[in-house]
Design a protein around this motif. Structure first.
Motif, mmCIF file in Angstrom:
data_model
loop_
_atom_site.group_PDB
_atom_site.id
_atom_site.type_symbol
_atom_site.label_atom_id
_atom_site.label_comp_id
_atom_site.label_asym_id
_atom_site.label_seq_id
_atom_site.Cartn_x
_atom_site.Cartn_y
_atom_site.Cartn_z
ATOM 1 N N ILE A 13 -24.826 105.876 -19.535
ATOM 2 C CA ILE A 13 -23.596 106.451 -20.225
ATOM 3 C C ILE A 13 -23.580 105.500 -21.457
ATOM 4 O O ILE A 13 -22.866 104.523 -21.125
ATOM 5 C CB ILE A 13 -22.612 106.646 -19.217
ATOM 6 C CG1 ILE A 13 -22.830 107.629 -17.926
ATOM 7 C CG2 ILE A 13 -21.134 107.352 -20.059
ATOM 8 C CD1 ILE A 13 -21.835 107.925 -17.197
ATOM 9 N N ALA A 14 -23.596 105.722 -22.523
ATOM 10 C CA ALA A 14 -23.510 104.936 -23.670
ATOM 11 C C ALA A 14 -23.946 103.519 -23.633
ATOM 12 O O ALA A 14 -23.326 102.633 -24.057
ATOM 13 C CB ALA A 14 -21.925 104.962 -23.820
ATOM 14 N N GLY A 15 -25.193 103.521 -23.028
ATOM 15 C CA GLY A 15 -25.750 102.214 -22.707
ATOM 16 C C GLY A 15 -25.223 101.268 -21.879
ATOM 17 O O GLY A 15 -25.383 100.125 -22.069
ATOM 18 N N THR A 16 -24.197 101.498 -20.896
ATOM 19 C CA THR A 16 -23.680 100.526 -20.190
ATOM 20 C C THR A 16 -24.204 100.524 -18.770
ATOM 21 O O THR A 16 -24.613 101.474 -18.199
ATOM 22 C CB THR A 16 -22.145 101.169 -19.829
ATOM 23 O OG1 THR A 16 -22.211 102.423 -19.208
ATOM 24 C CG2 THR A 16 -21.314 101.416 -21.242
ATOM 25 N N LEU A 17 -24.238 99.350 -18.320
ATOM 26 C CA LEU A 17 -25.037 99.055 -17.103
ATOM 27 C C LEU A 17 -24.032 97.907 -16.598
ATOM 28 O O LEU A 17 -23.497 96.892 -17.319
ATOM 29 C CB LEU A 17 -26.222 98.444 -17.107
ATOM 30 C CG LEU A 17 -27.229 99.590 -17.406
ATOM 31 C CD1 LEU A 17 -28.735 98.892 -17.571
ATOM 32 C CD2 LEU A 17 -27.112 100.521 -16.238
ATOM 33 N N ASP A 54 -16.287 98.034 -21.954
ATOM 34 C CA ASP A 54 -16.392 98.921 -23.261
ATOM 35 C C ASP A 54 -16.607 100.349 -22.724
ATOM 36 O O ASP A 54 -16.590 101.171 -23.676
ATOM 37 C CB ASP A 54 -17.712 98.340 -24.040
ATOM 38 C CG ASP A 54 -17.423 97.021 -24.561
ATOM 39 O OD1 ASP A 54 -16.159 96.525 -24.761
ATOM 40 O OD2 ASP A 54 -18.355 96.150 -24.681
ATOM 41 N N CYS A 55 -16.855 100.466 -21.474
ATOM 42 C CA CYS A 55 -17.053 102.006 -21.141
ATOM 43 C C CYS A 55 -15.881 102.664 -21.101
ATOM 44 O O CYS A 55 -14.644 102.407 -20.433
ATOM 45 C CB CYS A 55 -17.605 101.873 -19.921
ATOM 46 S SG CYS A 55 -18.198 103.562 -19.064
#
Length: 121
Positions: A13-17, A54-55
């Motif tokens: 999701i939006a590059g978040t891990l 940042d998520c």
């Protein structure tokens, strides 16, 4: 896209891990009858917490293709209600017919399903 290792789940999701698995909850919903019997299905719905600052989404749960977001009936059951029963009869008669053999559905539920169908883009 999901991938899981122990309690950490990677969700793109939006590059978040990574996102962390928090709990299982039971989701109960109605499905089409099986062998003429009214049927409820119960599945475990996983909930996750994203600890990336940042998520924008802190907590989220799995979604299923066959259910609406907060749905209590499968899309196939809703299609059956709309196409086979409620378009040809009143909501009171349709509710009675459905309660006799398919699922516990009230007349207001039938009206809401038809209203959503008519206003959908």
């Amino acid at each position: 896209m999901w991938h899981q290792t122990a309690n950490h789940v990677g969700v793109h999701i939006a590059g978040t891990l990574p996102c962390v698995f928090t709990a299982d909850t039971k989701k109960v919903f109605r499905i089409l009858p099986i062998m003429g019997k009214k049927t409820k299905a119960i599945i475990e719905n996983r909930k996750f917490f994203c600890d990336n600052p940042d998520c924008t989404i802190a907590t989220f749960a799995e979604r299923f293709d066959f259910l609406e977001q907060n749905g209590k009936k499968t899309k196939r059951l809703i299609d059956k209600i709309i196409e086979d029963i409620s378009l040809n009869t009143s909501s009171v008669t349709a509710s009675r017919t459905l309660k006799d053999g398919i699922a516990e559905v009230g007349k207001s539920t039938i009206c809401n399903i038809l209203k959503k169908r008519d206003t959908a883009p």
